[in-house]
Design a protein around this motif. Sequence first.
Motif, PDB file in Angstrom:
ATOM      1  N   THR A  85      12.894  -4.209  14.392  1.00  0.00           N
ATOM      2  CA  THR A  85      12.451  -2.995  15.089  1.00  0.00           C
ATOM      3  C   THR A  85      11.311  -2.320  14.352  1.00  0.00           C
ATOM      4  O   THR A  85      10.268  -1.990  14.940  1.00  0.00           O
ATOM      5  CB  THR A  85      13.635  -2.013  15.227  1.00  0.00           C
ATOM      6  N   SER A  86      11.479  -2.115  13.050  1.00  0.00           N
ATOM      7  CA  SER A  86      10.470  -1.393  12.267  1.00  0.00           C
ATOM      8  C   SER A  86       9.191  -2.208  12.112  1.00  0.00           C
ATOM      9  O   SER A  86       8.101  -1.634  12.035  1.00  0.00           O
ATOM     10  CB  SER A  86      11.040  -1.032  10.895  1.00  0.00           C
ATOM     11  N   HIS A  87       9.316  -3.528  12.058  1.00  0.00           N
ATOM     12  CA  HIS A  87       8.116  -4.365  11.937  1.00  0.00           C
ATOM     13  C   HIS A  87       7.193  -4.158  13.136  1.00  0.00           C
ATOM     14  O   HIS A  87       5.979  -3.945  12.976  1.00  0.00           O
ATOM     15  CB  HIS A  87       8.518  -5.843  11.838  1.00  0.00           C
ATOM     16  N   GLY A  88       7.753  -4.208  14.345  1.00  0.00           N
ATOM     17  CA  GLY A  88       6.925  -4.053  15.528  1.00  0.00           C
ATOM     18  C   GLY A  88       6.271  -2.689  15.605  1.00  0.00           C
ATOM     19  O   GLY A  88       5.061  -2.567  15.869  1.00  0.00           O
ATOM     20  N   ILE A  89       7.048  -1.640  15.369  1.00  0.00           N
ATOM     21  CA  ILE A  89       6.500  -0.281  15.450  1.00  0.00           C
ATOM     22  C   ILE A  89       5.468  -0.044  14.357  1.00  0.00           C
ATOM     23  O   ILE A  89       4.420   0.583  14.575  1.00  0.00           O
ATOM     24  CB  ILE A  89       7.648   0.747  15.378  1.00  0.00           C
ATOM     25  N   THR A  90       5.734  -0.566  13.149  1.00  0.00           N
ATOM     26  CA  THR A  90       4.795  -0.387  12.038  1.00  0.00           C
ATOM     27  C   THR A  90       3.460  -1.040  12.331  1.00  0.00           C
ATOM     28  O   THR A  90       2.392  -0.431  12.158  1.00  0.00           O
ATOM     29  CB  THR A  90       5.392  -0.972  10.746  1.00  0.00           C
ATOM     30  N   MET A  91       3.497  -2.286  12.790  1.00  0.00           N
ATOM     31  CA  MET A  91       2.245  -3.002  13.017  1.00  0.00           C
ATOM     32  C   MET A  91       1.430  -2.416  14.165  1.00  0.00           C
ATOM     33  O   MET A  91       0.198  -2.343  14.099  1.00  0.00           O
ATOM     34  CB  MET A  91       2.533  -4.479  13.286  1.00  0.00           C
ATOM     35  N   LEU A  92       2.094  -1.978  15.222  1.00  0.00           N
ATOM     36  CA  LEU A  92       1.362  -1.478  16.391  1.00  0.00           C
ATOM     37  C   LEU A  92       0.892  -0.039  16.213  1.00  0.00           C
ATOM     38  O   LEU A  92      -0.259   0.287  16.529  1.00  0.00           O
ATOM     39  CB  LEU A  92       2.233  -1.598  17.637  1.00  0.00           C
ATOM     40  N   PHE A  93       1.762   0.824  15.719  1.00  0.00           N
ATOM     41  CA  PHE A  93       1.455   2.255  15.707  1.00  0.00           C
ATOM     42  C   PHE A  93       0.986   2.778  14.347  1.00  0.00           C
ATOM     43  O   PHE A  93       0.262   3.767  14.294  1.00  0.00           O
ATOM     44  CB  PHE A  93       2.690   3.058  16.148  1.00  0.00           C
ATOM     45  N   LEU A  94       1.398   2.123  13.266  1.00  0.00           N
ATOM     46  CA  LEU A  94       1.022   2.602  11.934  1.00  0.00           C
ATOM     47  C   LEU A  94      -0.088   1.778  11.308  1.00  0.00           C
ATOM     48  O   LEU A  94      -0.723   2.223  10.354  1.00  0.00           O
ATOM     49  CB  LEU A  94       2.251   2.611  11.012  1.00  0.00           C
ATOM     50  N   VAL A 143      -6.902   3.418   4.038  1.00  0.00           N
ATOM     51  CA  VAL A 143      -5.867   3.216   3.008  1.00  0.00           C
ATOM     52  C   VAL A 143      -4.480   3.260   3.641  1.00  0.00           C
ATOM     53  O   VAL A 143      -3.609   2.433   3.349  1.00  0.00           O
ATOM     54  CB  VAL A 143      -6.006   4.276   1.894  1.00  0.00           C
ATOM     55  N   TYR A 144      -4.275   4.220   4.521  1.00  0.00           N
ATOM     56  CA  TYR A 144      -2.982   4.359   5.215  1.00  0.00           C
ATOM     57  C   TYR A 144      -2.664   3.089   6.014  1.00  0.00           C
ATOM     58  O   TYR A 144      -1.544   2.565   5.954  1.00  0.00           O
ATOM     59  CB  TYR A 144      -3.052   5.571   6.141  1.00  0.00           C
ATOM     60  N   ALA A 145      -3.654   2.570   6.735  1.00  0.00           N
ATOM     61  CA  ALA A 145      -3.423   1.388   7.573  1.00  0.00           C
ATOM     62  C   ALA A 145      -3.124   0.160   6.731  1.00  0.00           C
ATOM     63  O   ALA A 145      -2.259  -0.649   7.085  1.00  0.00           O
ATOM     64  CB  ALA A 145      -4.641   1.142   8.466  1.00  0.00           C
ATOM     65  N   VAL A 146      -3.816   0.008   5.597  1.00  0.00           N
ATOM     66  CA  VAL A 146      -3.579  -1.154   4.743  1.00  0.00           C
ATOM     67  C   VAL A 146      -2.176  -1.084   4.129  1.00  0.00           C
ATOM     68  O   VAL A 146      -1.487  -2.106   4.007  1.00  0.00           O
ATOM     69  CB  VAL A 146      -4.665  -1.255   3.655  1.00  0.00           C
ATOM     70  N   ILE A 147      -1.725   0.119   3.756  1.00  0.00           N
ATOM     71  CA  ILE A 147      -0.357   0.268   3.252  1.00  0.00           C
ATOM     72  C   ILE A 147       0.647  -0.114   4.336  1.00  0.00           C
ATOM     73  O   ILE A 147       1.625  -0.828   4.090  1.00  0.00           O
ATOM     74  CB  ILE A 147      -0.115   1.715   2.765  1.00  0.00           C
ATOM     75  N   ALA A 148       0.406   0.363   5.576  1.00  0.00           N
ATOM     76  CA  ALA A 148       1.300   0.012   6.675  1.00  0.00           C
ATOM     77  C   ALA A 148       1.282  -1.490   6.940  1.00  0.00           C
ATOM     78  O   ALA A 148       2.317  -2.097   7.229  1.00  0.00           O
ATOM     79  CB  ALA A 148       0.894   0.773   7.946  1.00  0.00           C
ATOM     80  N   LEU A 149       0.098  -2.118   6.816  1.00  0.00           N
ATOM     81  CA  LEU A 149       0.007  -3.565   6.987  1.00  0.00           C
ATOM     82  C   LEU A 149       0.847  -4.282   5.939  1.00  0.00           C
ATOM     83  O   LEU A 149       1.529  -5.268   6.239  1.00  0.00           O
ATOM     84  CB  LEU A 149      -1.455  -4.007   6.889  1.00  0.00           C
ATOM     85  N   ALA A 150       0.819  -3.779   4.707  1.00  0.00           N
ATOM     86  CA  ALA A 150       1.611  -4.393   3.644  1.00  0.00           C
ATOM     87  C   ALA A 150       3.104  -4.257   3.926  1.00  0.00           C
ATOM     88  O   ALA A 150       3.879  -5.217   3.773  1.00  0.00           O
ATOM     89  CB  ALA A 150       1.261  -3.758   2.301  1.00  0.00           C
ATOM     90  N   VAL A 151       3.534  -3.065   4.345  1.00  0.00           N
ATOM     91  CA  VAL A 151       4.955  -2.857   4.652  1.00  0.00           C
ATOM     92  C   VAL A 151       5.375  -3.739   5.829  1.00  0.00           C
ATOM     93  O   VAL A 151       6.409  -4.426   5.779  1.00  0.00           O
ATOM     94  CB  VAL A 151       5.214  -1.367   4.971  1.00  0.00           C
ATOM     95  N   GLY A 152       4.585  -3.723   6.901  1.00  0.00           N
ATOM     96  CA  GLY A 152       4.906  -4.567   8.055  1.00  0.00           C
ATOM     97  C   GLY A 152       4.871  -6.040   7.720  1.00  0.00           C
ATOM     98  O   GLY A 152       5.674  -6.831   8.242  1.00  0.00           O
ATOM     99  N   GLY A 153       3.959  -6.435   6.817  1.00  0.00           N
ATOM    100  CA  GLY A 153       3.885  -7.832   6.408  1.00  0.00           C
ATOM    101  C   GLY A 153       5.106  -8.262   5.613  1.00  0.00           C
ATOM    102  O   GLY A 153       5.608  -9.381   5.782  1.00  0.00           O
ATOM    103  N   ILE A 154       5.602  -7.379   4.737  1.00  0.00           N
ATOM    104  CA  ILE A 154       6.830  -7.684   3.998  1.00  0.00           C
ATOM    105  C   ILE A 154       7.997  -7.856   4.960  1.00  0.00           C
ATOM    106  O   ILE A 154       8.815  -8.776   4.823  1.00  0.00           O
ATOM    107  CB  ILE A 154       7.120  -6.565   2.966  1.00  0.00           C
TER     108      ILE A 154
END
Length: 594
Positions: free
Chosen positions: A113-122, A75-86
């Motif tokens: 900056t946040s897109h890259g960190i979100t997708m890779l680490f979150l 669930v956490y990863a899918v939320i991060a995917l949604a944020v990074g996708g936006i």
Amino acid sequence: MVAGDIVLTGLMAVLLVGVAALLTRVENWRSYTPLAGGGAVTGDETAVINREKPAGIIRWLTTVDHKDIGLLYGVYAVIALAVGGIMAMLIRIQLVTPAGAILGNNAYNSILTSHGITMLFLFGTPIIAAFANYFIPLLIGADDMAFPRINAIAFWLLPPAALLIWAGFFLAPVTDNMIEPARTAWTMYTPLSVEQANPGVDLMLLGLHLSGVAATMGAINFIATIFTERNEEVNWANLDIFSWTILTQSALILFAFPLLGSAIVMLLLDRNLATTFFAVEGGGPLLWQHLFWFFGHPEVYILVLPPMGLVSLILPKFSGRKLFGFKFVVYSTLAIGVLSFGVWAHHMFSTGMDPRLRASFMAVSLAIAIPSAVKTFNWITTMWNGRLRLTTPMLFCIGFVSNFIIGGVTGVFLASIPVDLILHDTYYVVGHFHYIVMGAIGFAAFAGIYYWFPIFTGRMYQRTLGKAHFWFSMVGTNITFFAMLALGYLGMPRRYATYQFDGAIAPLTQVSTFHQAATVGAFILFIGQLFFVWNIVQSWLEGPKVEDGDPWDLESDGMLDREFQWFDEQLEAEAPEKDPSLLADGGQEEQDDS
């Protein structure tokens, strides 16, 4: 800047409200009866475990069950995917026009900056941990992870890490931009990351450090579990390929993430205590690049090895054949793990290092393509003359192989010094690694979600929507990232919020056209993910219940693995007892002779 922050903050708030609304519908807050307890238990044992589990939200906050923690990671990863996708969609909309469509330079740099960190680490690391936590104990016949409480702690470090990484977006509007999102790019190169007088950078670095601690704790747990908790029937010769890749990944994490943590501490000290680790008069700005990429390139394989394991596990199931060359796939996995620590400087070919040193890194960078090619040919050979069934998981596996070939071949060109000097820091690099991150890692994650969906929900997804998700994702991925490869050949630099070209370099209209094509592809990709979210949510709530422990008919090909055998046991244990009055004479069930 403020307007962009407010828009993104609003989108995040809407997303979080939607997640909360979903949870209130999925979860019975007064009581909870899980699909199964822990380990392979049946009958009365399951009932005892169910009674011992606390009710409602308290259960999720206190659970140490590996399956529950796997779901939390997911669930956490899918939320991060949604944020990074936006964030990715905002980037693509911005670049539709040369002057920038919606964002100012600062807002663009923050989101980039946040897109890259979100997708890779979150997203990248947690989605792998989701599969590993849920299924590694089942695949190796263990009751749970070796250290269940450490497993829970490793997950609960991630939500505060995400809040710290995204803190600038929430705090900028309420602090009158005293605290802003980091604008360092995800690589945090010095001296830029030292000189930005913005507490948001410190918060981002602390969140990144916290996510590294969580990953390291999880890696120790996976190593201990695979070494010590295996069923006596599971030895190194018949250990499944997914467990091999998780074991290799965990070893890489143990060596790579502590180095990143040390570099982050030094960067924080430079920023706040005026030390000179990365100052020109001290260790030098290039020291950061060496330390970061010594972590950063093994990180690529930390992210891609488990997806390779997923594909190696799932693809044979729908080919009707065992994985071709199993031992060679294992050996190539170990070879990638070893070689990954010897290639970091190919990210630094343009920094002026000694040509002899560059040549050695080029040789190793080319050599590491060999074990990846071994895997690719083994996947293709597994499908060759197989009884292919184009289910949604299989389609995503085939898409993985296709995208991985493109991403891998474009990477080989970048490993060549003369080519890299021309294409370095252009959109060619962006297209290359997005073919790997989205086209390969993302596709393997979707394959795993669809393949194991019956196990972790007890229901089946809508097959038509699943295939629509694949085709939109496949078409969108290739339009978007192939356009980026073309932009790289035209000389378009990465990380720019606006662009203007001299006609002697490339026609501006041609560059704009490829940016517009990439944006159209991104919208197609985005629509595909809407199919995915609707399918998963609707099927989880209302999909047809799975009554057969072998929903993919794997047993007919002799491909039924331990996790589906466990699933079948749980279904049998939870099946309602038959009414004795319905039994035939003699107390025996009637047999259907038809």
